[in-house]
Structure formats: C-alpha cells, structure tokens
Design a protein around this motif. Structure first.
Motif, PDB file in Angstrom:
ATOM      1  N   ASN A  82       7.629 -32.694 -13.306  1.00  8.78           N
ATOM      2  CA  ASN A  82       6.672 -32.097 -14.231  1.00  8.78           C
ATOM      3  C   ASN A  82       5.318 -31.732 -13.637  1.00  8.78           C
ATOM      4  OD1 ASN A  82       7.983 -32.343 -17.084  1.00  8.78           O
ATOM      5  ND2 ASN A  82       8.374 -34.316 -16.104  1.00  8.78           N
ATOM      6  N   ALA A  83       4.975 -32.282 -12.479  1.00  5.56           N
ATOM      7  CA  ALA A  83       3.636 -32.073 -11.929  1.00  5.56           C
ATOM      8  C   ALA A  83       3.704 -31.564 -10.498  1.00  5.56           C
ATOM      9  CB  ALA A  83       2.838 -33.377 -11.983  1.00  5.56           C
ATOM     10  N   ASN A  84       2.636 -30.906 -10.070  1.00  4.36           N
ATOM     11  CA  ASN A  84       2.535 -30.444  -8.691  1.00  4.36           C
ATOM     12  C   ASN A  84       1.868 -31.471  -7.781  1.00  4.36           C
ATOM     13  OD1 ASN A  84       1.842 -27.654 -10.503  1.00  4.36           O
ATOM     14  ND2 ASN A  84       3.541 -27.578  -9.057  1.00  4.36           N
ATOM     15  N   MET A  85       1.052 -32.350  -8.356  1.00  8.15           N
ATOM     16  CA  MET A  85       0.431 -33.419  -7.582  1.00  8.15           C
ATOM     17  C   MET A  85       0.049 -34.545  -8.529  1.00  8.15           C
ATOM     18  SD  MET A  85      -2.913 -31.126  -6.556  1.00  8.15           S
ATOM     19  CE  MET A  85      -4.180 -32.353  -6.295  1.00  8.15           C
ATOM     20  N   TRP A  86       0.075 -35.766  -8.004  1.00  7.69           N
ATOM     21  CA  TRP A  86      -0.258 -36.923  -8.826  1.00  7.69           C
ATOM     22  C   TRP A  86      -0.959 -37.947  -7.942  1.00  7.69           C
ATOM     23  CZ3 TRP A  86       4.540 -35.221  -7.507  1.00  7.69           C
ATOM     24  CH2 TRP A  86       5.268 -36.004  -6.598  1.00  7.69           C
ATOM     25  N   LYS A 114       5.335 -22.010 -20.724  1.00 12.22           N
ATOM     26  CA  LYS A 114       5.333 -21.017 -21.805  1.00 12.22           C
ATOM     27  C   LYS A 114       4.282 -19.933 -21.593  1.00 12.22           C
ATOM     28  CE  LYS A 114       7.116 -24.170 -25.339  1.00 12.22           C
ATOM     29  NZ  LYS A 114       6.816 -24.893 -26.598  1.00 12.22           N
ATOM     30  N   THR A 115       3.217 -20.243 -20.849  1.00 10.67           N
ATOM     31  CA  THR A 115       2.181 -19.229 -20.625  1.00 10.67           C
ATOM     32  C   THR A 115       2.661 -18.129 -19.694  1.00 10.67           C
ATOM     33  OG1 THR A 115       1.173 -20.261 -18.661  1.00 10.67           O
ATOM     34  CG2 THR A 115       0.401 -21.007 -20.842  1.00 10.67           C
ATOM     35  N   GLY A 116       3.655 -18.434 -18.841  1.00 12.78           N
ATOM     36  CA  GLY A 116       4.091 -17.480 -17.836  1.00 12.78           C
ATOM     37  C   GLY A 116       3.113 -17.335 -16.688  1.00 12.78           C
ATOM     38  N   ARG A 117       2.072 -18.167 -16.665  1.00 11.06           N
ATOM     39  CA  ARG A 117       1.058 -18.098 -15.611  1.00 11.06           C
ATOM     40  C   ARG A 117       1.282 -19.243 -14.620  1.00 11.06           C
ATOM     41  NH1 ARG A 117      -3.719 -15.671 -14.731  1.00 11.06           N
ATOM     42  NH2 ARG A 117      -5.221 -16.746 -13.396  1.00 11.06           N
ATOM     43  N   PRO A 118       1.239 -18.984 -13.313  1.00  9.15           N
ATOM     44  CA  PRO A 118       1.375 -20.089 -12.347  1.00  9.15           C
ATOM     45  C   PRO A 118       0.115 -20.951 -12.330  1.00  9.15           C
ATOM     46  CG  PRO A 118       0.962 -18.015 -11.202  1.00  9.15           C
ATOM     47  CD  PRO A 118       1.118 -17.667 -12.656  1.00  9.15           C
ATOM     48  N   ILE A 119       0.208 -22.140 -12.891  1.00  5.93           N
ATOM     49  CA  ILE A 119      -0.924 -23.061 -12.988  1.00  5.93           C
ATOM     50  C   ILE A 119      -0.535 -24.378 -12.342  1.00  5.93           C
ATOM     51  CG2 ILE A 119      -2.447 -24.332 -14.552  1.00  5.93           C
ATOM     52  CD1 ILE A 119      -2.051 -22.108 -16.609  1.00  5.93           C
ATOM     53  N   VAL A 120      -1.311 -24.804 -11.366  1.00  3.36           N
ATOM     54  CA  VAL A 120      -1.081 -26.103 -10.730  1.00  3.36           C
ATOM     55  C   VAL A 120      -1.402 -27.208 -11.734  1.00  3.36           C
ATOM     56  CG1 VAL A 120      -1.912 -27.697  -8.947  1.00  3.36           C
ATOM     57  CG2 VAL A 120      -1.554 -25.276  -8.400  1.00  3.36           C
ATOM     58  N   LEU A 121      -0.525 -28.219 -11.832  1.00  2.00           N
ATOM     59  CA  LEU A 121      -0.781 -29.373 -12.678  1.00  2.00           C
ATOM     60  C   LEU A 121      -0.975 -30.604 -11.807  1.00  2.00           C
ATOM     61  CD1 LEU A 121      -1.069 -30.721 -15.415  1.00  2.00           C
ATOM     62  CD2 LEU A 121       1.426 -30.972 -15.504  1.00  2.00           C
ATOM     63  N   SER A 122      -2.182 -31.160 -11.868  1.00  2.00           N
ATOM     64  CA  SER A 122      -2.567 -32.345 -11.114  1.00  2.00           C
ATOM     65  C   SER A 122      -2.788 -33.487 -12.091  1.00  2.00           C
ATOM     66  CB  SER A 122      -3.859 -32.051 -10.337  1.00  2.00           C
ATOM     67  OG  SER A 122      -4.457 -33.219  -9.846  1.00  2.00           O
ATOM     68  N   LEU A 123      -2.203 -34.653 -11.812  1.00  2.00           N
ATOM     69  CA  LEU A 123      -2.281 -35.786 -12.734  1.00  2.00           C
ATOM     70  C   LEU A 123      -3.154 -36.898 -12.162  1.00  2.00           C
ATOM     71  CD1 LEU A 123       1.462 -36.070 -13.834  1.00  2.00           C
ATOM     72  CD2 LEU A 123      -0.351 -34.629 -14.806  1.00  2.00           C
ATOM     73  N   SER A 124      -4.018 -37.463 -13.028  1.00  2.02           N
ATOM     74  CA  SER A 124      -4.909 -38.557 -12.665  1.00  2.02           C
ATOM     75  C   SER A 124      -4.919 -39.578 -13.796  1.00  2.02           C
ATOM     76  CB  SER A 124      -6.333 -38.026 -12.452  1.00  2.02           C
ATOM     77  OG  SER A 124      -6.439 -37.280 -11.270  1.00  2.02           O
TER      78      SER A 124
END
Length: 415
Positions: free
Chosen positions: A216-220, A191-201
């Motif tokens: 849903n995530a780019n890295m986990w 929804k932000t329209g900004r490319p943001i990497v999502l890393s899960l821990s």
C-alpha cells in the motif's frame, strides 16, 4: 530524493520559505536527482508554535471538512486556490510537490458534522472518536469499515490531485499500523489516476506489518524521528539492518530525514544551529542511507547550505549507490567494525558497492574486506566514491583504516 520543511521550520513554515528552498533545489541540486519539495505538518494552522503543538489548534478547513492552507502563511492559497499556486510554481521549476497529512478527519469537522464531498455521508458517520493520536489533538481516526469511511479519504485525495500534489507524508499511521486507513489512502490515490508517492510515519514500523506496507505504500518509517545525535545514528544501524534487503522499486524502508545543514530555525527540537554531526558523522550518515537504499529527504534550510553540506548532496557517485544499488544490507560486524554491501547496477560489468564503518569511540581501526566474501573475483578494480579516486586493480582484498564515527564508501568492479 527531496527536501522537507520539518527539521528547520517544524510546524511553522511559510510560502516564502518553501519557494526559497525550491529555488535553491532547482538551481543547485535538481541536476543531481533531487526533486521533491515537501511541506510538513500543520500547514492549515493559523498560529502554530515552535517546539510542539497547540492543543485544539485553530485550523483552516473547507465546507467539506477538508483542511486547507492557512492564508496568513500561504497567501497564494486565498479564494479557494489551496496549494495549487505553490504546486504550479514548483512544477514550473521541474520539481515535484508534497504535503504532510495527519491520519483521519478533523475533530472540528466531526463536531460540526460537515458533509463529505461527493458522498451522502457526513463527518460524524465515519469518525472513530476513540482513535486518537497521542501527540496531536487535530484529528479523529476514520472508521474505514463504516459506510462512507472510504469516501472521506477519496474526497481529500481528489482535492490534493486537483492541487497537483505528487507526494503525501501520512502521519500517525505507521506506528502502530492502522491497516484499514493505510489501505484506504492507497485506494484513494489510485482513484485519482495521479502518480502520488505515499510515505507513512512515524516509526519504527513493525516487520510483522511488512506485507501491508509493501502493498500500500511507497515508503514507511523504520525509525522514530531522527535528529543530529550520534546515539540515534548508531541505533539506525540496527534498525536498518533489521530491514536490510527488503526495499524494492516502489516500496522502500525509510530511515527518516537527514538532519544536516542549518536546522532548528523554528523546529520542534533544539534551536537554530548547524547540524551537531561532525563532518565524519555526516559522511557516515549519507554512506549508510545510500548503501541501504533509504529515501533521502534533506531537512536543513537549503539556502543556508555551506560547501561541505553541498558536497554531501551533489556527489553523484555516492548518490548512484542510493539510486541504482539494490539489496543493500549488513554484511559483517565485529566490535566497532561494521561492513555493508549492495549489488551494483544490473546493467554493465559485475559490480558491488560496499561501505566500511567505525562505530566506536575509542580510536582508529583497520577493517579488512575480502573480495570473494562479497561474491566477486580474486582481482577487482576498487574505487573510492567519496573521493572520486581509483585505487587500482587489487587482488584478494583490502584493509581500510577508519577513524571513530567515520566511514568509507566504495565500488568494486570485475575487470
């Protein structure tokens, strides 16, 4: 590829230290592909401690229950500026900026029942007070199936996008997989329209959750917190083998940070030290992360790097395996001998990358690799990537002499 404050500064990193590491990355590492500068956990805590967490810590928070940087540690965040000044500083050097967040909503926001920005709902409407992190007392989970649950994640991502955040490490969300909140974070980023990497821990994540993670995530994270201990590195051979070949553009299994260089300055684990890994073990670590195409997040204090540490981070031929290789996975294992392979770049001549490892403690071993077993022709050109050395046109295969805990990383190319 980037730097994260956790291994050297734990919960206590300051603005000055973040900028010093960004300065070093810009000057020495950016040209080799390193770009993310990430502030890890507890950046909103006014008085964090080393070696763990304070229960019921005092956290800086805005009127909408969103955590903001502690001004005494990040003075440029005063007057509601948040992390934008630091993000602007890092962006000005051609780098990208990241932060750590905990899953959920601050418990103190729920106790005060603060309004959610842009929503008719309040904190107590969306909190799941029974969803608790076992090792940190800051947050309650968010019930994303309740009205307003998505609104809270939307509100924090709107703030992060305004700051200029490029990367989010979301914690207490991957083990076990909180699928609703993972998806809510993903939606909020979109929804932000900004490319943001999502890393899960943290890890280890479960293979049964693969579809949710990939969608849903780019890295986990596929391992627990990884530190400078050979037994932990040996375990990661197994964990990475389980996830081998799964990575694809935009979605990568993550074997955790690289506890190299000077770590433990004010960390959760251990005291101020240079990594306990030997030089051979450090090359083995980088060889494994590279052949597996795991993200590379350096944990040491960059301005403290010595020449050997920099040699690990600036070897473009090795980094090419990580960045341009694909489908990396375990290929053969017998006793102390381990061989991994990966496909070479799709453009150019037919090529393969491969790594040979001696994971034993008893002495040197010989590791034989046959070219045809890698799907390559009988005669190929062999190159040693660590030593930047062509070994010539070789028929059939090659026998590598490998010391305990040591490795080699090679490129094989059709002629």
């Amino acid at each position: 590829m980037g730097w994260n404050s956790w291994d050297c500064y734990g919960t206590t990193v300051t603005e000055q230290e973040v900028k010093a590491n960004a300065d070093y990355m810009s000057k020495h590492l950016k040209e080799h592909g390193w770009q993310y500068v990430v502030i890890d956990i507890q950046w909103s805590e006014l008085n964090p401690k080393t070696h763990g967490y304070r229960p019921n810590a005092e956290l800086a928070m805005d009127q909408y229950g969103r955590l903001i940087p502690a001004v005494n540690r990040f003075p440029s965040s005063a007057d509601g500026r948040g992390f934008k000044p630091i993000a602007d500083y890092i962006h000005g050097q051609g780098l990208k900026f990241g932060i750590h967040i905990m899953r959920g909503i601050p418990r103190k926001a729920v106790q005060q029942n603060l309004p959610i920005a842009g929503s008719k709902y309040k904190a107590a409407d969306v909190a799941d007070v029974h969803s608790l992190c076992p090792w940190n007392t800051d947050m309650y989970g968010v019930a994303t199936d309740k009205p307003g649950g998505q609104d809270y994640y939307d509100s924090i991502l709107k703030l992060y996008a305004e700051w200029g955040v490029d990367y989010i490490k979301a914690d207490d969300i991957a083990r076990p997989a909180h699928r609703g909140e993972i998806a809510a974070l993903h939606r909020a980023i979109q929804k932000t329209g900004r490319p943001i990497v999502l890393s899960l821990s943290p890890g280890p994540a479960m293979v049964k959750d693969m579809a949710t993670l990939q969608e849903n995530a780019n890295m986990w994270r596929i391992s627990d917190d990884f530190w400078d201990d050979w037994k932990a590195l040996r375990l990661n051979f197994i964990l990475m083998s389980i996830w081998s070949g799964v990575g694809k553009p935009g979605a990568w299994p993550d074997a955790d940070m690289l506890p190299l260089g000077r770590i433990g300055i004010r960390a959760e684990r251990g005291d101020n030290r240079m990594t306990r890994f030997t030089h051979d073990e450090q090359r083995t670590l980088i060889s494994l992360w590279s052949i597996a195409q795991s993200p590379l997040m350096f944990g040491g204090d960059l301005p403290s790097n010595d020449d050997f540490t920099n040699s690990l981070l600036t070897n473009d031929e090795v980094l090419e395996v990580n960045q341009k290789g694909s489908h990396g996975g375990a290929f053969a294992e017998e006793a102390d001998s381990v061989v991994w392979k990966a496909d070479g770049p799709s453009s150019g001549p037919n090529s393969k990358y491969f790594a040979v490892f001696n994971v034993g403690d008893r002495g040197p071993i010989d590791v034989r690799v046959e070219w045809q077993s890698l799907g390559m022709p009988e005669s190929c050109a062999l190159r040693d990537l660590w030593d930047h050395k062509d070994l010539g046109s070789i028929k059939g295969g090659y026998t590598f002499h490998v010391l305990p805990h040591a490795s080699g990383l090679y490129k094989l190319q059709d002629q």
